[in-house]
Design an enzyme around this catalytic site. Structure first.
Site, PDB file in Angstrom:
ATOM      1  N   ARG A  60       0.817  -1.212   0.000  1.00 13.68           N
ATOM      2  CA  ARG A  60       0.000   0.000   0.000  1.00 13.68           C
ATOM      3  C   ARG A  60       0.855   1.268   0.000  1.00 13.68           C
ATOM      4  O   ARG A  60       0.421   2.325  -0.449  1.00 13.68           O
ATOM      5  CB  ARG A  60      -0.956   0.009   1.198  1.00 13.68           C
ATOM      6  N   TYR A 113     -13.734  22.016 -11.126  1.00 13.73           N
ATOM      7  CA  TYR A 113     -14.256  20.699 -11.532  1.00 13.73           C
ATOM      8  C   TYR A 113     -15.419  20.325 -10.607  1.00 13.73           C
ATOM      9  O   TYR A 113     -15.288  20.377  -9.383  1.00 13.73           O
ATOM     10  CB  TYR A 113     -13.111  19.695 -11.415  1.00 13.73           C
ATOM     11  N   ASP A 185      -5.213  22.853  -9.499  1.00 12.48           N
ATOM     12  CA  ASP A 185      -5.465  21.747 -10.422  1.00 12.48           C
ATOM     13  C   ASP A 185      -4.790  22.086 -11.749  1.00 12.48           C
ATOM     14  O   ASP A 185      -5.157  23.044 -12.429  1.00 12.48           O
ATOM     15  CB  ASP A 185      -6.979  21.571 -10.602  1.00 12.48           C
ATOM     16  N   LYS A 210      -5.886  11.920 -17.567  1.00 11.35           N
ATOM     17  CA  LYS A 210      -6.054  12.692 -18.793  1.00 11.35           C
ATOM     18  C   LYS A 210      -4.788  12.630 -19.640  1.00 11.35           C
ATOM     19  O   LYS A 210      -4.479  11.609 -20.204  1.00 11.35           O
ATOM     20  CB  LYS A 210      -6.459  14.128 -18.439  1.00 11.35           C
TER      21      LYS A 210
HETATM   22  C1  LIG Z   1     -11.009  14.645 -14.725  1.00 13.83           C
HETATM   23  C2  LIG Z   1     -10.608  15.754 -13.844  1.00 13.83           C
HETATM   24  C3  LIG Z   1     -10.424  15.561 -12.468  1.00 13.83           C
HETATM   25  C4  LIG Z   1     -10.688  14.227 -11.807  1.00 13.83           C
HETATM   26  O1  LIG Z   1      -9.840  13.242 -12.271  1.00 13.83           O
HETATM   27  P1  LIG Z   1     -10.220  11.674 -12.262  1.00 13.83           P
HETATM   28  O2  LIG Z   1      -8.927  11.037 -12.589  1.00 13.83           O
HETATM   29  O3  LIG Z   1     -11.298  11.464 -13.265  1.00 13.83           O
HETATM   30  O4  LIG Z   1     -10.682  11.371 -10.862  1.00 13.83           O
HETATM   31  C5  LIG Z   1     -10.011  16.621 -11.706  1.00 13.83           C
HETATM   32  N1  LIG Z   1      -9.805  17.834 -12.256  1.00 13.83           N
HETATM   33  C6  LIG Z   1      -9.983  18.066 -13.570  1.00 13.83           C
HETATM   34  C7  LIG Z   1      -9.734  19.425 -14.109  1.00 13.83           C
HETATM   35  C8  LIG Z   1     -10.387  17.037 -14.398  1.00 13.83           C
HETATM   36  O5  LIG Z   1     -10.581  17.271 -15.695  1.00 13.83           O
END
Ligand SMILES: *Cc1c(COP(=O)(O)O)cnc(C)c1O
Length: 403
Positions: A60, A113, A185, A210
């Site tokens: 973990r 988000y 972010d 992403k």
């Molecule tokens: C998709 C996304 C998230 C969340 O990510 P996941 O991997 O789907 O949990 C957070 N912030 C932004 C800007 C995103 O596009």
């Protein structure tokens, strides 16, 4: 950056013992139990605080694959250390939990988000936090909202629906002076286009799902932290049992190798599509910082090394069947969530009540677009196909239905 991307996150022969070879890619190590060779070695490892345990103690806490990914992200983001998470959302929420103690005040960009907004409104408030959303993207505007108990300013820049760009340098300077932590972010830009910690941000969170993974086949998150925030975020992550699968981390590392060249292609296609869409009579507005008329254009040019492939546009108001002809007429673009993969996507953004959404002129349909790696001419042609189908619907099919 391109050279670093190809070399970072490799392991030294020491890390891969007992097979002391220098592989180009780090081995994929899956583990729960890790054996100690003696009682004294066991005691030595057990004495370390959980988040300082070497990755070779218990699965973990990570395996050498985790170490490789986390060290690569730390290098790319210019961070003290990075911590991986099972999703981007987990990276966002655990970082917030770690840095916003119960009873504190949290400021958040209004265009954040949506699931992060939900977490803040539903869960942080349960812990006695006050959460306030702001639309000012300038430092002076945000500083006016500071309270004695403000603990965190959370930025998402550009915002992933209408792509407002924060003046990150100025905002983090004001926060630092007031003893407030900044979490940002950075999913839209990735460290290829923007490195938040170089601009005074304490924690740069990303959905590695992403662009980093880049192939629409895993869910992964990461938080890159400076030294002061790392201990708090790592402790909270450990307490909540946050960990990521070595298989997904391996995909993340593999994705990094081509991130530079992919980002250039995504960005170039997005610029072409944004300008093409802006000239269409069906489009009321293009929301992308690459457009000169976008309010974030100047800040984007100053701060970022380029554009990624994601932006949005507003289609003029029209009946649902006509809108459906547009979406259904597309053959290359898929209809779906997420972005950062090799395939182009469109998704209708539900009209919401955040100010960022109200800022889009009129009440047309906001459509988010993610430019993939297909030939841009095919993407333009596909949008043309969608518009043709849409306009066809208005002149013939709709008339037929009415009759
Ligand atoms: C998709 C996304 C998230 C969340 O990510 P996941 O991997 O789907 O949990 C957070 N912030 C932004 C800007 C995103 O596009």
């Amino acid at each position: 950056m391109d050279t670093v991307l190809t070399r970072t996150g490799r392991l030294s022969p020491r890390d891969t013992a007992p097979v002391a070879c220098s592989y180009v890619n780090p081995p994929l190590v899956r583990a729960s139990t890790v054996l100690a060779s003696s009682l004294s070695e066991w005691r030595e490892r057990a004495a370390l605080p959980p988040h300082d345990k070497p990755a070779t103690n218990y699965g973990r806490f990570g395996t050498p694959t985790t170490q490789a990914f986390e060290s690569a992200i730390a290098e790319l983001e210019g961070a003290h250390r990075a911590i991986c998470f099972p999703s981007g959302l987990a990276a966002c929420t655990v970082s917030l939990l770690a840095l916003a103690p119960p009873g504190s005040h949290v400021l958040m960009t209004d265009s954040v988000y949506w699931p992060v907004r939900e977490f803040a409104e539903q869960t942080l408030t349960q812990l006695g936090c006050t959460v306030e959303f702001f639309t000012e993207i300038d430092a002076a505007g945000i500083a006016r909202r500071f309270r004695p108990n403000t603990a965190v300013v959370y930025l998402e820049s550009p915002g992933s629906l209408t792509f407002e760009v924060c003046d990150v340098d100025q905002i983090s300077a004001r926060c630092r002076a007031a003893g407030i932590r900044v979490v940002m972010d950075n999913t839209w830009a990735t460290p290829v286009l923007f490195r938040p910690l170089e601009h005074g941000v304490d924690v740069s969170v990303q959905s590695a799902t992403k662009y980093i993974c880049g192939h629409s086949d895993c869910i992964l998150g990461v938080a890159a932290c400076n030294a002061s925030a790392w201990r708090e975020v790592a402790t909270m992550a450990t307490r909540f049992g946050q960990t990521a699968s070595p298989d997904d981390l391996y995909q993340g590392l593999r994705g990094l190798r081509t991130l530079g060249v992919r980002m250039r292609q995504h960005g170039a296609s997005a610029v072409t599509l944004a300008h093409w869409l802006a000239a269409r009579p069906e489009v009321m507005q293009v929301c992308s910082p690459v457009m000169e008329r976008h309010p974030g254009h100047a800040a984007w040019k100053r701060l970022y090394d380029g554009a990624s492939g994601v932006f949005s546009f507003v289609l003029r108001p029209m009946p649902e069947p006509m809108l459906a002809r547009f979406f259904d007429g597309l053959e290359v673009f898929g209809i779906g969530l997420s972005w950062g993969g090799f395939e182009s996507l469109v998704v209708p953004v539900p009209s919401g009540d955040t100010l960022a959404m109200r800022l889009t002129e009129g009440r047309g349909q906001l459509v988010r677009i993610a430019a993939g790696l297909e030939a841009v001419d095919d993407l333009v042609q596909d949008l043309q196909r969608g518009f043709d189908a849409m306009n066809d619907a208005s002149s013939f099919a709709m008339a037929a239905r009415a009759a």
